[in-house]
Design an enzyme around this catalytic site. Structure first.
Site, PDB file in Angstrom:
ATOM      1  N   ARG A  93       8.227  -1.604  -3.192  1.00 20.95           N
ATOM      2  CA  ARG A  93       9.197  -0.595  -3.632  1.00 20.95           C
ATOM      3  C   ARG A  93      10.182  -0.328  -2.495  1.00 20.95           C
ATOM      4  NH1 ARG A  93       4.291   1.109  -3.025  1.00 20.95           N
ATOM      5  NH2 ARG A  93       3.927   1.143  -5.266  1.00 20.95           N
ATOM      6  N   GLY A  94      11.177   0.484  -2.751  1.00 20.47           N
ATOM      7  CA  GLY A  94      12.068   0.979  -1.721  1.00 20.47           C
ATOM      8  C   GLY A  94      12.827  -0.089  -0.960  1.00 20.47           C
TER       9      GLY A  94
ATOM     10  N   ASP B  31       2.465  -6.510  -0.200  1.00 16.05           N
ATOM     11  CA  ASP B  31       2.294  -5.062  -0.204  1.00 16.05           C
ATOM     12  C   ASP B  31       0.806  -4.774  -0.256  1.00 16.05           C
ATOM     13  OD1 ASP B  31       4.399  -2.567  -0.897  1.00 16.05           O
ATOM     14  OD2 ASP B  31       2.306  -2.152  -1.398  1.00 16.05           O
TER      15      ASP B  31
ATOM     16  N   ASP C 296      -2.644  -5.870   3.721  1.00 14.29           N
ATOM     17  CA  ASP C 296      -2.836  -4.654   4.496  1.00 14.29           C
ATOM     18  C   ASP C 296      -2.387  -4.989   5.910  1.00 14.29           C
ATOM     19  OD1 ASP C 296      -3.744  -2.529   6.050  1.00 14.29           O
ATOM     20  OD2 ASP C 296      -5.580  -2.257   4.884  1.00 14.29           O
ATOM     21  N   VAL C 297      -1.270  -4.424   6.341  1.00 16.43           N
ATOM     22  CA  VAL C 297      -0.667  -4.841   7.607  1.00 16.43           C
ATOM     23  C   VAL C 297      -1.501  -4.463   8.822  1.00 16.43           C
ATOM     24  CG1 VAL C 297       1.678  -4.835   6.687  1.00 16.43           C
ATOM     25  CG2 VAL C 297       0.770  -2.753   7.764  1.00 16.43           C
TER      26      VAL C 297
ATOM     27  N   TYR D 201       4.790   9.946  14.239  1.00 14.81           N
ATOM     28  CA  TYR D 201       5.649   8.959  13.599  1.00 14.81           C
ATOM     29  C   TYR D 201       6.687   8.419  14.583  1.00 14.81           C
ATOM     30  CZ  TYR D 201       9.115   7.032  10.353  1.00 14.81           C
ATOM     31  OH  TYR D 201      10.002   6.200   9.706  1.00 14.81           O
TER      32      TYR D 201
END
Length: 269
Positions: A20-21, A41, A64-65, A152
């Site tokens: 998405r995005g 993803d 899964d990164v 973040y």
């Protein structure tokens, strides 16, 4: 027509977090340029939906990164399709909270996904790429202090530093792989909408507006094949972030004032 990739082999692009995005937008733009897309993803169904919506050939894979071996599996699969000439590390998470209110799980996941996800992705890409571009989606928050986003911002600062160092290392050994870091301001995505109700998200609303996904996609695509190793969008916001980093005494007074302005805008949404 496929991009120039030599020896009649198809050019392949890998995009993480493409369900998405921004990731989905970059996948569509790369597909329009003729790449075979490997769409990844953590949400396998979302990756498949993005792949199905592309005009050109695409392969969807769950990723899964946080898992370096999973990155290598994607890289090997992509190299089996053709020449991997573009790799986009886009997957990320956004959390907002004061430092003392952040949970252990939030802190760990933020660094594992936003920082280690980029590191693992870059390493897997470099293992299979002969030439091309690695594009890392970073953030303006990595350029200076971001109260409410300390974890973040720190995760993005580390990702930016790694990107710049890797680009220099590759150039020093004359490997024709460029590493590009794109640092956008706040983008109008589901990541932002999920945290917009929190007072700790005030800094998200200190700009004149939220960037659109298309603006970020256009900026990222413009970096591919260019000599520009880093780009900030918009530039004036980056200047403010750098000033805050360079003048911590000033930032300690000014940034909370700016955050209060953002809080008023957040409440008026």
């Amino acid at each position: 027509m496929h991009p120039d990739h030599g020896q009649g082999r198809v050019a392949v692009a890998v995009v993480t977090g493409a369900g998405r995005g921004i990731g989905a937008g970059l996948a569509a733009a790369l597909s329009a340029r003729g790449h075979h897309l490997v769409v990844t993803d953590v949400d396998a169904a979302a990756a498949q939906a993005t792949a199905d919506a592309l005009d050109g050939p695409a392969t969807a894979m769950p990723l899964d990164v946080r898992d370096p071996s999973a990155h290598r599996a994607v890289a090997l699969a992509a190299a089996g399709i053709g020449d991997v000439t573009v790799w986009v590390n886009n997957a990320g998470v956004l959390t907002t909270a004061s430092v003392w209110e952040s949970t252990d799980e939030e802190v760990t996941a933020t660094f594992e996904i936003n920082t280690l996800g980029v590191v693992h992705g870059c390493r897997a890409a470099v293992e299979v790429m002969r030439r091309g571009d690695v594009l890392n989606l970073v953030s303006l928050s990595g350029l200076g202090p971001t109260p409410g986003f300390a974890t973040y911002g720190a995760s993005k600062a580390a990702a930016l530093s790694y990107s710049q160092a890797l680009d220099i290392e590759l150039a020093s050994v004359r490997r024709p792989i460029r590493v590009r870091a794109l640092c956008p301001d706040v983008v109008d995505t589901s990541l932002v909408s999920k945290v917009a109700h929190r007072p700790s998200a005030a800094l998200l609303f200190t700009g004149t507006r939220l960037l659109s996904v298309d603006e970020v996609v256009d900026a990222g695509m413009g970096m591919l094949g260019s000599h520009r190793a880093m780009r900030t969008v918009p530039g004036w916001r980056a200047a403010l972030q750098r000033t805050s980093a360079a003048l911590p005494g000033f930032a300690r007074v000014a940034v909370p004032l700016v955050a209060r302005m953002g809080e008023r805008r957040r409440l008026s949404r």
